[in-house]
Enzyme design. Sequence first.
Site, PDB file in Angstrom:
ATOM      1  N   ARG A 157      50.866  35.242  54.784  1.00 21.56           N
ATOM      2  CA  ARG A 157      50.518  34.470  53.576  1.00 21.56           C
ATOM      3  C   ARG A 157      51.387  33.217  53.603  1.00 21.56           C
ATOM      4  NH1 ARG A 157      49.436  36.145  47.357  1.00 21.56           N
ATOM      5  NH2 ARG A 157      47.551  36.829  48.423  1.00 21.56           N
ATOM      6  N   HIS A 205      41.131  32.484  51.950  1.00 24.62           N
ATOM      7  CA  HIS A 205      41.598  33.821  51.552  1.00 24.62           C
ATOM      8  C   HIS A 205      40.496  34.809  51.987  1.00 24.62           C
ATOM      9  CE1 HIS A 205      43.897  36.805  49.676  1.00 24.62           C
ATOM     10  NE2 HIS A 205      43.794  36.482  48.399  1.00 24.62           N
ATOM     11  N   GLN A 209      40.085  38.469  50.635  1.00 20.74           N
ATOM     12  CA  GLN A 209      39.608  38.485  49.257  1.00 20.74           C
ATOM     13  C   GLN A 209      38.083  38.348  49.223  1.00 20.74           C
ATOM     14  OE1 GLN A 209      41.596  38.649  46.242  1.00 20.74           O
ATOM     15  NE2 GLN A 209      39.547  39.142  45.533  1.00 20.74           N
ATOM     16  N   ASP A 224      38.558  31.624  39.404  1.00 24.29           N
ATOM     17  CA  ASP A 224      39.930  31.828  39.918  1.00 24.29           C
ATOM     18  C   ASP A 224      40.824  30.890  39.107  1.00 24.29           C
ATOM     19  OD1 ASP A 224      42.180  32.365  41.462  1.00 24.29           O
ATOM     20  OD2 ASP A 224      41.535  31.184  43.195  1.00 24.29           O
ATOM     21  N   CYS A 258      39.522  37.009  41.437  1.00 25.25           N
ATOM     22  CA  CYS A 258      40.362  37.599  42.486  1.00 25.25           C
ATOM     23  C   CYS A 258      41.685  38.138  41.928  1.00 25.25           C
ATOM     24  CB  CYS A 258      40.629  36.567  43.579  1.00 25.25           C
ATOM     25  SG  CYS A 258      41.358  35.046  42.947  1.00 25.25           S
ATOM     26  N   ARG A 274      39.992  45.646  47.901  1.00 24.64           N
ATOM     27  CA  ARG A 274      40.885  44.977  48.867  1.00 24.64           C
ATOM     28  C   ARG A 274      41.449  46.020  49.828  1.00 24.64           C
ATOM     29  NH1 ARG A 274      43.469  40.231  47.557  1.00 24.64           N
ATOM     30  NH2 ARG A 274      44.131  40.370  49.720  1.00 24.64           N
TER      31      ARG A 274
HETATM   32  N1   CP Z   1      44.133  38.355  44.753  1.00 24.83           N
HETATM   33  C1   CP Z   1      45.297  38.340  45.404  1.00 24.83           C
HETATM   34  O1   CP Z   1      45.395  37.952  46.581  1.00 24.83           O
HETATM   35  O2   CP Z   1      46.337  38.811  44.670  1.00 24.83           O
HETATM   36  P1   CP Z   1      47.883  38.735  45.060  1.00 24.83           P
HETATM   37  O3   CP Z   1      48.253  37.265  45.034  1.00 24.83           O
HETATM   38  O4   CP Z   1      48.581  39.541  44.018  1.00 24.83           O
HETATM   39  O5   CP Z   1      48.063  39.282  46.441  1.00 24.83           O
HETATM   40  N1  NVA Z   2      43.715  30.393  44.517  1.00 18.70           N
HETATM   41  C1  NVA Z   2      44.802  31.291  44.237  1.00 18.70           C
HETATM   42  C2  NVA Z   2      44.455  32.688  44.661  1.00 18.70           C
HETATM   43  C3  NVA Z   2      45.468  33.736  44.315  1.00 18.70           C
HETATM   44  C4  NVA Z   2      45.098  35.091  44.815  1.00 18.70           C
HETATM   45  C5  NVA Z   2      46.074  30.812  44.897  1.00 18.70           C
HETATM   46  O1  NVA Z   2      46.014  30.356  46.047  1.00 18.70           O
HETATM   47  O2  NVA Z   2      47.132  30.870  44.273  1.00 18.70           O
END
Ligand code: CP
Ligand code: NVA
Length: 306
Positions: free
Chosen positions: A99, A126, A129, A221, A261, A289
């Site tokens: 990440r 992502h 997701q 989102d 999400c 997930r």
């Molecule tokens: N939706 C999602 O990726 O959640 P987190 O940021 O908690 O991993």
């Molecule tokens: N678009 C958001 C998704 C979080 C799961 C971000 O990148 O923070």
Amino acid sequence: MNKDLISGFDLERKDINAIFDLTGRLKKKKDNTMLKGKVVGLVFQKPSMRTRVSFEIGARQLGAHCMYLAPQDIHLGKREPVKDVARVLSRYLDAIVARTFSHEHIIELASYGDMSVINGLSDLYHPCQALADIYTLYERTGTFKGLKFTFVGDGNNVVNSLAAIAAKVGLDFTVATPKGYEPDKDIWRQALKIARETKARLVHTYDVNNAVKAADVIYTDVWTSMGQEKEHKKRLKAFKKFQVTMDMFKHASKGCYFMHCMPVHRGEEVTNEVVESKHSIVFDQAENRLHVQKAVMALLLQGKSK
Ligand code: CP
Ligand code: NVA
């Protein structure tokens, strides 16, 4: 399947079918031997609850070991070059779930290491997701055809990934954003090209009312993604007309689902009433997930020796 899952574009339609088939089977019957002896590392530069916990638990449920490497452990790209991190970690690990802020870091990890790299969210994509979301819809409806999947809000990493997977599976996908917050142009173009073959209808619009009309799914989102915190005030103003409200469901199709999400910012991109309403399937998405990522890890790693 390719060595890595960096974006939905890495997956052929047959890979997505295989992921969804195995997801269904693993949901029904647990198998704790599939990844026996494998080691998965989670290299995270941003906070996470769902991604971290679902990958850790998922890897363990399949018999693998899993370790979490927090931002302060690795200082990705700061303490040493990403290409060195990749080459060292690939001597220890079978897979990395990464990440990152910069998508380039995910690409670098994948190109310098021989372990599988799974994108657990970057500024551009992502994919896990989007796979879980589209699986959740498929689980409910049994189809991808004839449904109108509408996203309302910021044309961000989640939208880019939904566009890629929707195009691949032939799902009609409409995105409504304010001006200046469109999905990434190159990614959208790439998705449109695939959609022409699969007959998915991909539409971007600034007209939110039209976008939610007859929708089978309304998805949103956060307006301010991780890393954009300085823009929060400006974004609150820009997205004001894009809040998902109960009123939108009056114009949507009967039984329209609400998807997100998570984490949810109630009172910003969506009202509390919508999240708690009968339309909402956000917790099914979150649960899936786990199941979808178990299938992804199994298909990427099973039978492969280092
Ligand atoms: N939706 C999602 O990726 O959640 P987190 O940021 O908690 O991993
Ligand atoms: N678009 C958001 C998704 C979080 C799961 C971000 O990148 O923070």
